[in-house]
Design a protein around this motif. Structure first.
Motif, PDB file in Angstrom:
ATOM      1  N   VAL A  15      48.781   2.806  12.444  1.00 56.62           N
ATOM      2  CA  VAL A  15      47.604   1.939  12.391  1.00 56.62           C
ATOM      3  C   VAL A  15      47.191   1.817  10.931  1.00 56.62           C
ATOM      4  O   VAL A  15      47.229   2.789  10.176  1.00 56.62           O
ATOM      5  N   ASP A  16      46.849   0.617  10.533  1.00 63.49           N
ATOM      6  CA  ASP A  16      46.278   0.367   9.211  1.00 63.49           C
ATOM      7  C   ASP A  16      44.921  -0.278   9.397  1.00 63.49           C
ATOM      8  O   ASP A  16      44.724  -1.080  10.323  1.00 63.49           O
ATOM      9  N   LEU A  17      43.985   0.066   8.520  1.00 67.74           N
ATOM     10  CA  LEU A  17      42.603  -0.352   8.677  1.00 67.74           C
ATOM     11  C   LEU A  17      42.156  -1.216   7.515  1.00 67.74           C
ATOM     12  O   LEU A  17      42.212  -0.794   6.357  1.00 67.74           O
ATOM     13  N   VAL A  18      41.725  -2.427   7.831  1.00 72.90           N
ATOM     14  CA  VAL A  18      41.077  -3.286   6.847  1.00 72.90           C
ATOM     15  C   VAL A  18      39.579  -3.108   7.060  1.00 72.90           C
ATOM     16  O   VAL A  18      39.004  -3.675   7.988  1.00 72.90           O
ATOM     17  N   VAL A  19      38.956  -2.277   6.233  1.00 79.39           N
ATOM     18  CA  VAL A  19      37.529  -1.965   6.353  1.00 79.39           C
ATOM     19  C   VAL A  19      36.788  -2.756   5.278  1.00 79.39           C
ATOM     20  O   VAL A  19      36.996  -2.530   4.078  1.00 79.39           O
ATOM     21  N   LEU A  20      35.924  -3.661   5.703  1.00 79.83           N
ATOM     22  CA  LEU A  20      35.234  -4.560   4.785  1.00 79.83           C
ATOM     23  C   LEU A  20      33.734  -4.371   4.893  1.00 79.83           C
ATOM     24  O   LEU A  20      33.189  -4.177   5.986  1.00 79.83           O
ATOM     25  N   VAL A  22      29.811  -5.328   2.441  1.00 82.61           N
ATOM     26  CA  VAL A  22      29.183  -5.985   1.294  1.00 82.61           C
ATOM     27  C   VAL A  22      28.355  -4.938   0.567  1.00 82.61           C
ATOM     28  O   VAL A  22      27.420  -4.372   1.127  1.00 82.61           O
ATOM     29  N   ARG A  23      28.736  -4.657  -0.685  1.00 85.51           N
ATOM     30  CA  ARG A  23      28.045  -3.657  -1.502  1.00 85.51           C
ATOM     31  C   ARG A  23      27.590  -4.312  -2.791  1.00 85.51           C
ATOM     32  O   ARG A  23      28.400  -4.882  -3.521  1.00 85.51           O
ATOM     33  N   ARG A  24      26.289  -4.231  -3.029  1.00 79.11           N
ATOM     34  CA  ARG A  24      25.703  -4.818  -4.241  1.00 79.11           C
ATOM     35  C   ARG A  24      26.123  -6.284  -4.384  1.00 79.11           C
ATOM     36  O   ARG A  24      26.519  -6.739  -5.466  1.00 79.11           O
ATOM     37  N   ASP A  25      26.027  -7.000  -3.271  1.00 75.41           N
ATOM     38  CA  ASP A  25      26.341  -8.429  -3.214  1.00 75.41           C
ATOM     39  C   ASP A  25      27.800  -8.732  -3.537  1.00 75.41           C
ATOM     40  O   ASP A  25      28.141  -9.860  -3.907  1.00 75.41           O
ATOM     41  N   ALA A  26      28.695  -7.752  -3.397  1.00 76.49           N
ATOM     42  CA  ALA A  26      30.126  -7.975  -3.596  1.00 76.49           C
ATOM     43  C   ALA A  26      30.860  -7.669  -2.295  1.00 76.49           C
ATOM     44  O   ALA A  26      30.545  -6.687  -1.604  1.00 76.49           O
ATOM     45  N   PHE A  27      31.834  -8.497  -1.971  1.00 74.78           N
ATOM     46  CA  PHE A  27      32.670  -8.316  -0.783  1.00 74.78           C
ATOM     47  C   PHE A  27      33.739  -7.286  -1.120  1.00 74.78           C
ATOM     48  O   PHE A  27      34.572  -7.506  -2.006  1.00 74.78           O
ATOM     49  N   CYS A  28      33.713  -6.135  -0.440  1.00 69.74           N
ATOM     50  CA  CYS A  28      34.552  -5.005  -0.818  1.00 69.74           C
ATOM     51  C   CYS A  28      35.418  -4.527   0.342  1.00 69.74           C
ATOM     52  O   CYS A  28      35.053  -4.643   1.511  1.00 69.74           O
ATOM     53  N   ALA A  29      36.562  -3.964  -0.023  1.00 66.03           N
ATOM     54  CA  ALA A  29      37.479  -3.354   0.935  1.00 66.03           C
ATOM     55  C   ALA A  29      37.628  -1.876   0.607  1.00 66.03           C
ATOM     56  O   ALA A  29      37.549  -1.463  -0.553  1.00 66.03           O
ATOM     57  N   LEU A  30      37.869  -1.089   1.631  1.00 67.50           N
ATOM     58  CA  LEU A  30      38.080   0.341   1.469  1.00 67.50           C
ATOM     59  C   LEU A  30      39.554   0.615   1.208  1.00 67.50           C
ATOM     60  O   LEU A  30      40.425   0.173   1.967  1.00 67.50           O
ATOM     61  N   VAL A  31      39.851   1.336   0.130  1.00 63.43           N
ATOM     62  CA  VAL A  31      41.227   1.704  -0.195  1.00 63.43           C
ATOM     63  C   VAL A  31      41.292   3.198  -0.486  1.00 63.43           C
ATOM     64  O   VAL A  31      40.298   3.816  -0.880  1.00 63.43           O
ATOM     65  N   ARG A 152      49.276  -8.099   1.957  1.00 63.99           N
ATOM     66  CA  ARG A 152      49.357  -9.116   2.999  1.00 63.99           C
ATOM     67  C   ARG A 152      48.391  -8.815   4.134  1.00 63.99           C
ATOM     68  O   ARG A 152      47.680  -9.703   4.625  1.00 63.99           O
ATOM     69  N   ILE A 153      48.360  -7.548   4.589  1.00 62.02           N
ATOM     70  CA  ILE A 153      47.470  -7.171   5.682  1.00 62.02           C
ATOM     71  C   ILE A 153      46.018  -7.375   5.276  1.00 62.02           C
ATOM     72  O   ILE A 153      45.204  -7.914   6.050  1.00 62.02           O
ATOM     73  N   LEU A 154      45.674  -6.948   4.060  1.00 60.33           N
ATOM     74  CA  LEU A 154      44.309  -7.145   3.577  1.00 60.33           C
ATOM     75  C   LEU A 154      43.962  -8.623   3.517  1.00 60.33           C
ATOM     76  O   LEU A 154      42.874  -9.031   3.935  1.00 60.33           O
ATOM     77  N   GLY A 155      44.875  -9.445   3.000  1.00 53.79           N
ATOM     78  CA  GLY A 155      44.617 -10.874   2.933  1.00 53.79           C
ATOM     79  C   GLY A 155      44.370 -11.480   4.293  1.00 53.79           C
ATOM     80  O   GLY A 155      43.474 -12.324   4.464  1.00 53.79           O
ATOM     81  N   ASP A 156      45.139 -11.050   5.295  1.00 56.34           N
ATOM     82  CA  ASP A 156      44.924 -11.548   6.657  1.00 56.34           C
ATOM     83  C   ASP A 156      43.563 -11.114   7.193  1.00 56.34           C
ATOM     84  O   ASP A 156      42.867 -11.886   7.864  1.00 56.34           O
ATOM     85  N   GLY A 157      43.165  -9.869   6.899  1.00 56.54           N
ATOM     86  CA  GLY A 157      41.873  -9.386   7.365  1.00 56.54           C
ATOM     87  C   GLY A 157      40.712 -10.112   6.706  1.00 56.54           C
ATOM     88  O   GLY A 157      39.720 -10.441   7.362  1.00 56.54           O
ATOM     89  N   VAL A 158      40.830 -10.351   5.409  1.00 51.14           N
ATOM     90  CA  VAL A 158      39.774 -11.062   4.687  1.00 51.14           C
ATOM     91  C   VAL A 158      39.632 -12.481   5.220  1.00 51.14           C
ATOM     92  O   VAL A 158      38.517 -12.970   5.446  1.00 51.14           O
ATOM     93  N   GLU A 159      40.747 -13.164   5.448  1.00 50.47           N
ATOM     94  CA  GLU A 159      40.670 -14.522   5.976  1.00 50.47           C
ATOM     95  C   GLU A 159      40.113 -14.533   7.392  1.00 50.47           C
ATOM     96  O   GLU A 159      39.353 -15.433   7.758  1.00 50.47           O
ATOM     97  N   ARG A 160      40.453 -13.534   8.196  1.00 49.77           N
ATOM     98  CA  ARG A 160      39.867 -13.441   9.542  1.00 49.77           C
ATOM     99  C   ARG A 160      38.352 -13.316   9.453  1.00 49.77           C
ATOM    100  O   ARG A 160      37.618 -13.983  10.178  1.00 49.77           O
ATOM    101  N   ALA A 161      37.874 -12.441   8.560  1.00 53.48           N
ATOM    102  CA  ALA A 161      36.433 -12.266   8.411  1.00 53.48           C
ATOM    103  C   ALA A 161      35.772 -13.542   7.932  1.00 53.48           C
ATOM    104  O   ALA A 161      34.713 -13.942   8.446  1.00 53.48           O
ATOM    105  N   ARG A 162      36.360 -14.217   6.950  1.00 54.92           N
ATOM    106  CA  ARG A 162      35.770 -15.447   6.424  1.00 54.92           C
ATOM    107  C   ARG A 162      35.726 -16.533   7.488  1.00 54.92           C
ATOM    108  O   ARG A 162      34.738 -17.269   7.597  1.00 54.92           O
ATOM    109  N   SER A 163      36.769 -16.629   8.273  1.00 59.73           N
ATOM    110  CA  SER A 163      36.812 -17.653   9.318  1.00 59.73           C
ATOM    111  C   SER A 163      35.811 -17.358  10.426  1.00 59.73           C
ATOM    112  O   SER A 163      35.136 -18.268  10.933  1.00 59.73           O
ATOM    113  N   LYS A 164      35.697 -16.084  10.823  1.00 58.73           N
ATOM    114  CA  LYS A 164      34.797 -15.734  11.924  1.00 58.73           C
ATOM    115  C   LYS A 164      33.345 -15.987  11.571  1.00 58.73           C
ATOM    116  O   LYS A 164      32.516 -16.230  12.457  1.00 58.73           O
TER     117      LYS A 164
END
Length: 247
Positions: A15-20, A22-31, A152-164
């Motif tokens: 399992v891989d996790l795209v955890v997103l 918003v911190r200090r008005d920036a869109f952030c991912a957990l790495v 690639r996985i992160l990009g797919d997750g970010v686009e999913r969030a933006r679209s939703k």
């Protein structure tokens, strides 16, 4: 014909996790910083191998806790207040140099979470701006190359969030239980990477049936005049949708 396990190649599920957030008005991912080979020292998405006695959601929650210190209130659940959904499955034969590995990626969206604490086999953990990982708006060259196929996985997750955010009420998942329209607008601006007109935005979100419900109070935490507090309504789909501005 008898079953012969040796006739099948080594195979594993992760399992891989795209955890997103918003911190200090920036869109952030957990790495997390990988502490073991392959890709030792590289940044990667949190995740790992699914154990024999686990379902996928339980494995995702365990890996999140082990590698970052972000714990769920209940086993097999995301952190409190977070939204969890399965994102996609990735099975390119060469995606992992150790063996044939299929990864089931999950998307976790949450309000501003605390600073993560690395654990398990992770050498470090941090929130990193999405633009730094994917390039501006996901179109430019990233300044950080992630391990495996995690860009690639992160990009797919970010686009999913933006679209939703366009057609669902999911933006509220990035907000505290009670929030202002201004705080909600900054979520859209951070996730989409655009500036929105405050008056038009206020009119749209307060005029969309079931999106926001007055919470019965005000706050001055943003400074200036008191702002009305809202909470998420019962609507899951927005009609009309909040369309992303073209950039």
């Amino acid at each position: 014909m008898p079953y012969d396990p040796s006739a099948f190649p080594a195979f594993a599920v992760t399992v891989d996790l795209v955890v997103l957030t918003v911190r200090r008005d920036a869109f952030c991912a957990l790495v997390v910083r990988r502490g073991e080979e392959p890709f030792r020292g590289w940044w990667a998405l949190p995740g790992g191998f699914v154990r024999k006695d686990e379902d996928l959601v339980t494995a995702a929650a365990r890996e999140l806790a082990e590698e970052t210190g972000l714990h769920a209130q209940d086993p097999g659940s995301p952190p409190a207040g977070a939204h969890l959904e399965q994102l996609a499955t990735y099975g390119d034969p060469g995606r992992d140099p150790r063996m044939r590995v299929v990864s089931v990626a999950h998307l976790v969206l949450a309000p501003d979470l605390p600073a993560p604490t690395a654990g398990g086999d992770a050498g470090g953990a941090r929130w990193m701006p999405v633009d730094q990982l994917l390039g501006a708006s996901g179109a430019g060259a990233p300044s950080e190359r992630l391990a495996f196929d995690h860009n690639r996985i992160l990009g797919d997750g970010v686009e999913r969030a933006r679209s939703k955010l366009e057609y669902s009420s999911l933006a509220a998942a990035f907000c505290p239980p009670q929030f202002t329209v201004g705080e909600l607008r900054r979520v859209y601006e951070a996730v989409w990477g655009v500036s929105l007109d405050p008056r038009n935005f206020h009119r749209k979100v307060t005029g969309t049936p079931g999106f926001l419900v007055p919470a019965g109070g005000t706050t001055t935490r943003q400074g200036g005049r008191p702002a009305q507090l809202f909470r998420a309504g019962e609507a899951t789909l927005l009609n009309p949708p909040m369309l992303r501005p073209e950039v």
